[in-house]
Design an enzyme around this catalytic site. Sequence first.
Site, PDB file in Angstrom:
ATOM      1  N   GLN A 157       2.921   9.907   1.427  1.00 47.02           N
ATOM      2  CA  GLN A 157       4.267   9.337   1.445  1.00 47.02           C
ATOM      3  C   GLN A 157       5.125   9.767   0.261  1.00 47.02           C
ATOM      4  OE1 GLN A 157       2.465   5.252   2.203  1.00 47.02           O
ATOM      5  NE2 GLN A 157       4.472   5.028   3.132  1.00 47.02           N
TER       6      GLN A 157
ATOM      7  N   CYS B 255       6.121  -0.338   6.926  1.00 51.29           N
ATOM      8  CA  CYS B 255       5.731   0.836   6.153  1.00 51.29           C
ATOM      9  C   CYS B 255       6.900   1.227   5.250  1.00 51.29           C
ATOM     10  CB  CYS B 255       5.408   1.980   7.112  1.00 51.29           C
ATOM     11  SG  CYS B 255       4.958   3.515   6.298  1.00 51.29           S
ATOM     12  N   LEU B 256       6.605   1.583   3.999  1.00 50.97           N
ATOM     13  CA  LEU B 256       7.678   1.974   3.082  1.00 50.97           C
ATOM     14  C   LEU B 256       8.400   3.235   3.558  1.00 50.97           C
ATOM     15  CD1 LEU B 256       5.952   1.250  -0.360  1.00 50.97           C
ATOM     16  CD2 LEU B 256       7.672  -0.136   0.828  1.00 50.97           C
TER      17      LEU B 256
ATOM     18  N   HIS C 263      -2.070   7.580   7.205  1.00 46.62           N
ATOM     19  CA  HIS C 263      -1.102   8.462   6.518  1.00 46.62           C
ATOM     20  C   HIS C 263      -1.783   9.755   6.070  1.00 46.62           C
ATOM     21  CE1 HIS C 263       2.617   6.229   6.335  1.00 46.62           C
ATOM     22  NE2 HIS C 263       2.054   5.163   5.810  1.00 46.62           N
TER      23      HIS C 263
ATOM     24  N   GLY D 249       0.825  -1.196   0.000  1.00 47.43           N
ATOM     25  CA  GLY D 249       0.000   0.000   0.000  1.00 47.43           C
ATOM     26  C   GLY D 249       0.865   1.254   0.000  1.00 47.43           C
TER      27      GLY D 249
ATOM     28  N   HIS E 177      -4.132   1.523   7.925  1.00 50.38           N
ATOM     29  CA  HIS E 177      -2.761   2.041   7.971  1.00 50.38           C
ATOM     30  C   HIS E 177      -2.596   3.194   6.968  1.00 50.38           C
ATOM     31  CE1 HIS E 177       1.802   1.311   7.988  1.00 50.38           C
ATOM     32  NE2 HIS E 177       1.620   2.083   6.932  1.00 50.38           N
ATOM     33  N   GLU E 178      -3.070   2.988   5.726  1.00 50.66           N
ATOM     34  CA  GLU E 178      -2.916   4.020   4.693  1.00 50.66           C
ATOM     35  C   GLU E 178      -3.781   5.245   4.995  1.00 50.66           C
ATOM     36  OE1 GLU E 178      -0.449   3.644   2.864  1.00 50.66           O
ATOM     37  OE2 GLU E 178      -0.203   1.491   3.156  1.00 50.66           O
TER      38      GLU E 178
HETATM   39 NI    NI Z   1       2.827   3.241   5.667  1.00 48.34          NI
END
Ligand code: NI
Length: 173
Positions: free
Chosen positions: A51, A92-93, A138, A46, A134-135
């Site tokens: 991000q 997480c990226l 963000h 995701g 989670h997304e």
């Molecule tokens: Ni993340």
Amino acid sequence: MSLLTILRYPDVRLHKRAKSITAFDERLAILISDMAATMYEAPGVGLAATQVDVHEQLIVIDVSETRDQLLTLINPEIIWASPERQIYDEGCLSVPGIFDGVERAAQVHVRAQDATGKSYELKAEGLLAVCIQHEMDHLIGKVFVEYLSPLKRNRIKSKLLKEERELKKERQG
Ligand code: NI
């Protein structure tokens, strides 16, 4: 199609709140395709626009094993969350190499718009439910490490800052 740069925690831009999207145009289509390419390349399941330093309510997700079930969620809202909770080891990226348990609703129903602006509803459980929540965090400027204890969070911060300094040194050769 181009790959976008993913912001790394603790970059302050990860704490900006995303604005809702009103123009479902060519610019948005390109952003979606670039974000999907960036997510697949990483690889990740995701990616939120926040991000990649675009502060608009857009998320791309693909939790399939075949990596061909792209979901685009624009202006998403959670319309129902189960009282039942689950703890899942999240990563997480924007927080590379860190995985830790976070408790969230086990199932959620979401309303969102697709790339053309069409509204749809989605019922999610398991990894998809985790990923959506989670997304969506963000988009309100929240990173999953904020659910962890201050001690753990500070350790993660120092580790990532140290890695970043080392990366910079390497680049300067
Ligand atoms: Ni993340």
